[in-house]
Design an enzyme around this catalytic site. Sequence first.
Site, PDB file in Angstrom:
ATOM      1  N   LYS A  87       0.860  -1.182   0.000  1.00 56.34           N
ATOM      2  CA  LYS A  87       0.000   0.000   0.000  1.00 56.34           C
ATOM      3  C   LYS A  87       0.895   1.230   0.000  1.00 56.34           C
ATOM      4  CE  LYS A  87      -3.284   0.166   3.119  1.00 56.34           C
ATOM      5  NZ  LYS A  87      -4.059   0.449   4.338  1.00 56.34           N
ATOM      6  N   CYS A 104      -0.563  15.273  -5.614  1.00 58.91           N
ATOM      7  CA  CYS A 104      -1.002  14.581  -6.822  1.00 58.91           C
ATOM      8  C   CYS A 104      -2.193  13.680  -6.505  1.00 58.91           C
ATOM      9  CB  CYS A 104       0.151  13.733  -7.366  1.00 58.91           C
ATOM     10  SG  CYS A 104      -0.305  12.715  -8.781  1.00 58.91           S
ATOM     11  N   HIS A 119      -1.102  15.563 -14.383  1.00 59.98           N
ATOM     12  CA  HIS A 119      -2.531  15.341 -14.627  1.00 59.98           C
ATOM     13  C   HIS A 119      -2.993  16.035 -15.910  1.00 59.98           C
ATOM     14  CE1 HIS A 119      -2.327  19.027 -12.150  1.00 59.98           C
ATOM     15  NE2 HIS A 119      -3.321  19.437 -12.920  1.00 59.98           N
TER      16      HIS A 119
END
Length: 140
Positions: A87, A104, A119
């Site tokens: 994770k 982000c 992005h």
Amino acid sequence: MEAIAKLIKVQLPNYLQKLPVPSSLSGFAELSPSDAIAVVFPFAVVSWLIGYSTYKFFQPKAVELPPSPKAKDTNCVNKCIDKTCKKVVHTVDIEDVGEKLVFCRCWRSKKFPYCDGSHNNHNEQEQDNVGPLIVKGKAN
């Protein structure tokens, strides 16, 4: 099928004949409460059925978009950041915020967890609309 035919041909007309439908609009004011309910209830049910049927007929059909051919794994949001970790977790102390921090949210940044503007390219390629998370420090 006979039961449905009997309902439509016999019972429904008998029921409708017994309804105390007034001959004018002013006649509705003269109906007793029980007669008014007897008239309003079937009208409401029929109105609802017609309205719902119309809604379902004209309701736009859901269109499922095909997955982007550019995505390596269409079920995976994170394509490249810390893929060896179970994770991905980053911690930022609130005292370190200063004036503002830009994080982000597209998982494409080379400076992850901070935004580097990746992005914009992602949005253009994937027809997406993701942007950064901006955390502003408390003004003194």
